[in-house]
Design a protein around this motif. Structure first.
Motif, PDB file in Angstrom:
ATOM      1  N   LEU A  73       0.628  -1.156  -0.011  1.00 17.66           N
ATOM      2  CA  LEU A  73      -0.070   0.023   0.002  1.00 17.66           C
ATOM      3  C   LEU A  73       0.906   1.304  -0.001  1.00 17.66           C
ATOM      4  O   LEU A  73       1.930   1.339   0.536  1.00 17.66           O
ATOM      5  N   LEU A  94      -7.762   1.672   5.328  1.00 13.24           N
ATOM      6  CA  LEU A  94      -6.656   0.868   5.791  1.00 13.24           C
ATOM      7  C   LEU A  94      -7.266   0.097   6.869  1.00 13.24           C
ATOM      8  O   LEU A  94      -6.694  -1.096   7.403  1.00 13.24           O
ATOM      9  N   GLU A 285       3.616  -1.269   3.744  1.00  9.40           N
ATOM     10  CA  GLU A 285       3.343   0.415   3.670  1.00  9.40           C
ATOM     11  C   GLU A 285       4.686   1.234   4.096  1.00  9.40           C
ATOM     12  O   GLU A 285       4.955   0.835   5.260  1.00  9.40           O
TER      13      GLU A 285
END
Length: 369
Positions: A73, A94, A285
């Motif tokens: 992400l 998220l 991420e």
């Protein structure tokens, strides 16, 4: 080679698409030079998903995330979506990913590259060679405990309540991740809580101690109060190797450790679920946000996202050699003086997001020759 590694890329908002393009560049390089092929799908999360589907993450994207080996992400959010309802804000996408994928362990490394030692606000001799891994429990504790809320009292005042709660199994599963990591590093774990004033902290200390004695006696275990840990991270951070702590303290301590390194643009993260049948759901991420003020200008630092991809190779695909190649290429570029705006220093060469990505791929070519 046939693609047998399933990866879902969610670029998200702001600078997310720009930094993620540099990951696609490395994925293409690995296919070409390392003969490693990924089955890559791409989806929407955050504000862009709200614009397209009316929700921060669609059921279809969630199904894709559940089916792949790993999710990468970029970033979510921005002022464009400030007025949306709280439960439909970009960040809710998220949070849904973390919850439904069962991602209970957040890994936040804090590494100081030799070339960036002067970027830290601490003295060079304090941070040189720093390499810490913070393991934060991600799905329990005070952020999720019940009861919670704000109530009106009969006397006209208001009361806000949040509940800090943990169970044995929640503590054991995140501590086990930390001990396993320590075995592959320097075999030292600091378990951090407030056992002196919180019953949940006392339970945490007791249960980590039991698990250590039963399964990980070969790893050194030290206990530390959270306030002292915060102080020690600034005083003598090199004493730490792996830190394991709860959701609240992990949130604060990982941000503190992050800033020791000098820039959020350098910091990756991984969120891991339970291992089932040899497979562990995971989301990777960068720590930085969507940075809407610089979005679309090709000036963002892609290194945190590339390091997150390297973490994915290491923890989801057991490709440590390839992860080290990427990390080594990044270090070579930094030693050569290439800098994006966030890590710029006198005498260095300022470059764009694209040029930084291209430079890292060129170093990969050299390292793999």
């Amino acid at each position: 080679m046939p693609a047998n590694k399933k990866l879902l890329i969610l670029p998200g908002d702001g600078i997310g698409p720009e930094v993620m393009r540099q990951v696609r560049r490395v994925v293409d390089w690995m296919d070409r030079r390392r003969h490693v092929s990924f089955d890559v799908a791409e989806g929407l999360v955050g504000g862009c998903a709200i614009d397209q589907h009316g929700v921060p993450v669609s059921d279809e994207t969630m199904a894709d995330a559940m089916a792949v080996d790993a999710v990468l992400l970029g970033a979510v959010g921005g002022p464009k979506w400030d007025g949306v309802p709280f439960d439909r804000r970009p960040e809710a996408g998220l949070l849904r990913l973390r919850k439904e994928l069962g991602l209970f362990a957040n890994l936040r490394p804090a590494i100081v590259f030799d070339a960036l030692v002067d970027a830290s606000t601490l003295k060079a001799e304090v941070v040189r060679g720093l390499d810490i891994m913070i393991v934060r429990e991600l799905t329990g504790g005070v952020y999720f405990g019940e009861p919670r809320g704000i109530t009106d009292l009969p006397n006209g005042e208001r009361r806000g309540v949040n509940t800090q709660v943990y169970t044995t199994s929640e503590i054991h599963r995140v501590a086990r991740v930390a001990f396993d990591l320590a075995r592959k590093r320097n075999k030292k774990v600091h378990s951090v809580e407030k056992a002196n004033v919180m019953e949940s902290g006392l339970l945490w200390r007791q249960e980590v101690t039991k698990l250590h004695a039963a399964e990980f006696a070969d790893v050194e275990l030290q206990h530390m109060y959270a306030d002292n840990c915060a102080m020690q991270l600034l005083k003598n951070p090199s004493q730490f190797d792996v830190i394991v702590t709860d959701n609240l303290f992990g949130d604060m301590l990982s941000d503190e450790a992050a800033m020791i390194t000098g820039s959020l643009g350098m910091l990756p993260s991984a969120s891991l679920g339970a291992e089932e049948g040899g497979r562990r759901r995971a989301l990777y991420e960068p720590v930085h946000g969507s940075a809407p003020d610089i979005a679309g200008r090709d000036v963002a630092n892609p290194i945190a996202t590339l390091l997150s991809f390297a973490m994915m190779l290491r923890y989801s695909f057991d490709m440590d050699e390839d992860a080290k190649l990427i990390e080594g290429a990044i270090e070579k570029v930094l030693k050569g003086g290439m800098r994006t705006a966030d890590i710029m220093a006198p005498g260095m060469a300022r470059c764009s997001t694209t040029v930084m990505g291209e430079s890292i791929v060129r170093e990969l070519d050299k390292l793999a020759a």
